[in-house]
Write an enzyme that holds these catalytic residues in place. Structure first.
Site, PDB file in Angstrom:
ATOM      1  N   ASP A   1       0.859  -1.169   0.000  1.00 33.31           N
ATOM      2  CA  ASP A   1       0.000   0.000   0.000  1.00 33.31           C
ATOM      3  C   ASP A   1       0.908   1.237   0.000  1.00 33.31           C
ATOM      4  O   ASP A   1       2.125   1.134   0.163  1.00 33.31           O
ATOM      5  CB  ASP A   1      -0.970  -0.009   1.199  1.00 33.31           C
ATOM      6  CG  ASP A   1      -2.169   0.909   0.938  1.00 33.31           C
ATOM      7  OD1 ASP A   1      -2.120   1.701  -0.030  1.00 33.31           O
ATOM      8  OD2 ASP A   1      -3.155   0.846   1.691  1.00 33.31           O
TER       9      ASP A   1
HETATM   10  C1  BGC Z   1      -4.989   3.372   0.210  1.00 35.23           C
HETATM   11  C2  BGC Z   1      -5.236   2.328  -0.836  1.00 35.23           C
HETATM   12  C3  BGC Z   1      -5.085   2.904  -2.219  1.00 35.23           C
HETATM   13  C4  BGC Z   1      -3.725   3.543  -2.346  1.00 35.23           C
HETATM   14  C5  BGC Z   1      -3.443   4.110  -3.720  1.00 35.23           C
HETATM   15  C6  BGC Z   1      -3.728   4.152  -0.055  1.00 35.23           C
HETATM   16  O1  BGC Z   1      -3.624   5.263   0.788  1.00 35.23           O
HETATM   17  O2  BGC Z   1      -4.927   2.763   1.470  1.00 35.23           O
HETATM   18  O3  BGC Z   1      -6.506   1.774  -0.669  1.00 35.23           O
HETATM   19  O4  BGC Z   1      -5.281   1.920  -3.187  1.00 35.23           O
HETATM   20  O5  BGC Z   1      -3.626   4.572  -1.385  1.00 35.23           O
HETATM   21  O6  BGC Z   1      -4.171   5.213  -3.991  1.00 35.23           O
END
Ligand code: BGC
Length: 721
Positions: A267
């Site tokens: 993530d």
């Molecule tokens: C979130 C994810 C997301 C990623 C990319 C993160 O902050 O937890 O769910 O896919 O950002 O945008």
């Protein structure tokens, strides 16, 4: 093109080129992007070199055929081996045509429409150049304080798994390589991100291996069984180790036990976050832990590009571990056909025709109708089109009905409740007043709204939470509507007029101050681009609500977590031998939630016969049929979600009081009845034992059926083994 092509490509790559494939950067880093060069804040400190960008493997957050084609062209001009970029974005509940948030979609119990919403989202995204969506989010949720509950389909492992599969089918279709209108899916956040202590985002998760397997893991597994191409790690710790550096979780379980051979991405920033978590001293150690745990792509931090080479050179890791990750990324690029056509579905002309088309909006309206849950109705709804309506509240004319992760969805394009209602009224007067803001307001403004409402026949309240009050980092300890809205309701109540409340929000709320005051309450969630139309369809009876909650509405925040599939205690309330005091209870509030899982009303009524079993003994290789007769006893056609639950009365470990095992959504005309049948087999009775063996126990079970998890008709059977 085949494996050989990829192998020989890999051979041509330098170690630097390989490592950069594992890097994912946001659009500002890329030439040709609309945001080119807007590198500010933490991005400046990443220490990214020009050649890292030239060699990088994927892009986060680009959208629009023009931008994506430009970035890809610029990249192919500079990338020595001509390896195309993968474009990944968060297309969660729609691209520009925004569907209800996933928690609302959950409440539709409509897997077909859920799949269709993902198919449409994929189509709009693919034609705009996106290759991978960071969805579905399938984290099981039990704590409405957590802002991200709106991204999940709820608290039930079985239902979440069914939705996980439906979303993956919708995004990917059955032939990802040749169907250019599809995108690869990335299930997230692995694992158990939905269980942060105290409902505070990113916080510690501490659950037993059994609970993990029984409740939290099934939906991720279901997505992978359906062919989901990618997995994203979670921010949280799992058994004390951050998921992103958790070898047991990723290598042992995901790779070895589940045989997942697709791409695993961290993530956002989660690799580097192992430093503040306190399991890595510096970026180098964080890189080491993540690569050893099997993370292929590092999103938005530079631990890999800045340190993997050194780790190889000093023989701490073998280059083969990097090759493994690179191969998986190249394989995905090949599967998406990017070596032949690096632009894949991107097509500016088709984009104009397809994105936010009439047809797509129609589907969004249908799903928004199916996702709304009627929580209370004393007969006030549906409204007559000839009555004058005072529409009051901060959501009356507010386009903030799309919810978090609404990608290119625009509030200006969203149907507001006021526009929806004005289209319904046949010449009757519509008064629209804000009354107050979402969190702020004045007594004068409230008084003005009350005065304006005096002349109307009925009041429709449009209340809720701003979308920023939920979603990532959108946690709240108080899950009531903001005080100012409660004040508005109380003042309007003094008018003694029929009052219906429509709620736009992203989490189950404590509805004190609303539920007793209003004659009817409709939970519309964030219903998406067509929200105002869909809600008006329901308010005026052009559509009959059929949504049912997939997450319990607590009586108050003090009960949280409260969920239907909980264990019994040794001292349950209401047992025949229960004492007065020493039972498991609160002194000040009930144990039961305000509205249980599975609950939702219709404008018609349904009656259930007793449930009958074809036999009361079940053998492992046979099945039992449960039959129940459901009749529409009202005056309108309506859909009903008939739910089957099972309880194991005596397990090796304590079993939940009930577990959803199947459901059927049926349409009945007034007076019509249907025999609904469910097949029960041994497979449905299996669970994880204390030694983690997945098996069933012989003995007695209760099978129950009904309109929600509380009002059930029970019968018992015995499993003979
Ligand atoms: C979130 C994810 C997301 C990623 C990319 C993160 O902050 O937890 O769910 O896919 O950002 O945008």
């Amino acid at each position: 093109m085949n494996e050989q092509f990829l192998q020989s490509l890999l051979k041509k790559m330098t170690l630097d080129e390989k490592i950069a494939q594992l890097l994912q950067l946001a659009t500002p880093f890329f030439k040709g992007s609309n945001h080119e060069g807007q590198i500010t804040g933490p991005m400046e400190q990443m220490g990214i070199r020009e050649e890292d960008i030239q060699n990088s493997g994927s892009v986060l957050g680009a959208s629009g055929a023009e931008e994506i084609i430009n970035i890809q062209k610029a990249h192919l001009n500079e990338n020595r081996l001509g390896i195309p970029l993968l474009f990944m974005s968060d297309i969660v509940h729609g691209f520009k045509t925004i569907f209800p948030v996933p928690l609302a979609i959950g409440c539709s119990w409509d897997l077909g429409m859920a799949e269709k919403s993902a198919e449409i989202a994929a189509k709009e995204a693919a034609v705009s150049g996106v290759h991978v969506t960071f969805a579905p989010m399938v984290d099981l949720v039990r704590d409405p304080r957590w802002g991200r509950v709106m991204e999940s389909t709820g608290e039930d492992p079985y239902l979440n798994s069914e939705y996980a599969k439906a979303f993956v089918r919708g995004f990917q279709g059955s032939d990802l390589t040749n169907d250019l209108d599809r995108v690869a899916a990335c299930v997230k956040h692995f694992a158990a991100y939905g269980a942060p202590e105290g409902g505070r985002d990113y916080n510690t998760v501490d659950i037993s291996e059994r609970t993990l397997r029984e409740s939290y893991l099934p939906a991720y597994k279901a997505a992978l069984d359906e062919g989901c191409e990618m997995v994203m790690t979670a921010f949280n710790v799992v058994d004390g180790i951050p998921a992103t550096g958790n070898k047991r979780l990723m290598r042992d379980l995901l790779r070895d036990e589940w045989n997942f051979d697709g791409v695993l991405i961290s993530d956002w920033g989660a690799v580097k976050e192992m430093i503040p978590h306190g399991v890595a001293e510096d970026e180098k150690e964080a890189a080491l832990k993540a690569i050893n745990a099997g993370v292929d792509i590092e999103m938005m931090t530079a631990c890999y590009v800045n340190h993997l080479k050194e780790l190889v050179e000093e023989n701490t890791i073998d280059e083969s571990i990097i090759d493994e990750g690179v191969m998986r990324i190249l394989e995905l690029k090949q599967k998406l056909g990017l070596f032949e056509n690096p632009f894949r579905g991107a097509d500016e002309k088709r984009e104009k025709e397809l994105v936010f088309s009439e047809l797509h909006r129609k589907a969004a309206r249908e799903l928004a109708v199916n996702s709304s849950v009627l929580l209370k109705n004393d007969g006030m709804l549906p409204l007559s089109k000839e009555q004058s309506v005072a529409l009051i509240g901060p959501f009356a004319e507010n386009g903030d009905v799309l919810g978090p992760w609404s990608w290119l969805g625009s509030r200006e394009d969203a149907a507001t409740l006021s526009s929806g209602i004005s289209e319904k009224l046949l010449g009757a007067k519509l008064i629209v007043e804000k009354g107050c803001g979402i969190e702020a307001g004045t007594t004068e403004l409230i008084n003005g709204a009350v005065k304006a409402a005096e002349s109307a026949d009925v009041i429709v309240l449009a209340l809720g939470e701003a979308s920023e009050m939920s979603g990532e980092a959108g946690c709240r300890s108080n899950i009531q509507l903001p005080d100012i809205q409660l004040e508005l309701i109380a003042k309007l109540k003094e008018l003694n007029k029929p009052m219906a409340a429509v709620l736009f929000n992203g989490r189950p709320l404590d509805l004190h101050g609303v539920i007793d005051e209003a004659n009817a309450v409709l939970e519309a969630w964030y219903p998406g681009s067509e929200g105002g139309h869909a809600v008006a369809d329901i308010l005026f009876g052009d559509e009959n609500p059929s949504g049912k909650l997939t997450m319990s509405f607590p009586y108050s925040v003090g009960q949280v977590p409260v969920y239907y599939n909980a264990f019994n205690t040794g001292r349950p309330q209401g047992a025949p031998d229960a004492q007065e005091r020493y039972v498991s209870q609160y002194l000040d509030i009930p144990n039961e939630p305000l509205f249980p899982f599975g609950y939702g009303l219709s404008y018609t009524t349904f009656s259930y016969s007793e449930a009958a079993l074809s036999t009361d003994t079940l053998h492992p290789d046979a099945s039992v049929t449960l039959t129940v007769n459901v009749q529409n006893t009202g005056e309108l056609a309506g859909e009903e979600v008939v739910q089957l639950y099972i309880r194991d009365l005596s397990g090796e470990v304590v079993r939940p009081l009930k577990e959803l095992k199947a459901f059927k959504k049926i349409l009945l005309q007034p007076g019509e009845s249907a025999e609904v049948k469910f097949t029960i087999n041994e497979e449905m009775l299996k669970y994880y034992h204390s030694n983690l063996e997945f098996n069933s126990d012989p003995g007695k079970f209760i099978a129950s059926v009904g309109p929600n998890s509380k009002e059930l008709k029970e019968c018992t059977f015995e499993l003979l083994k």
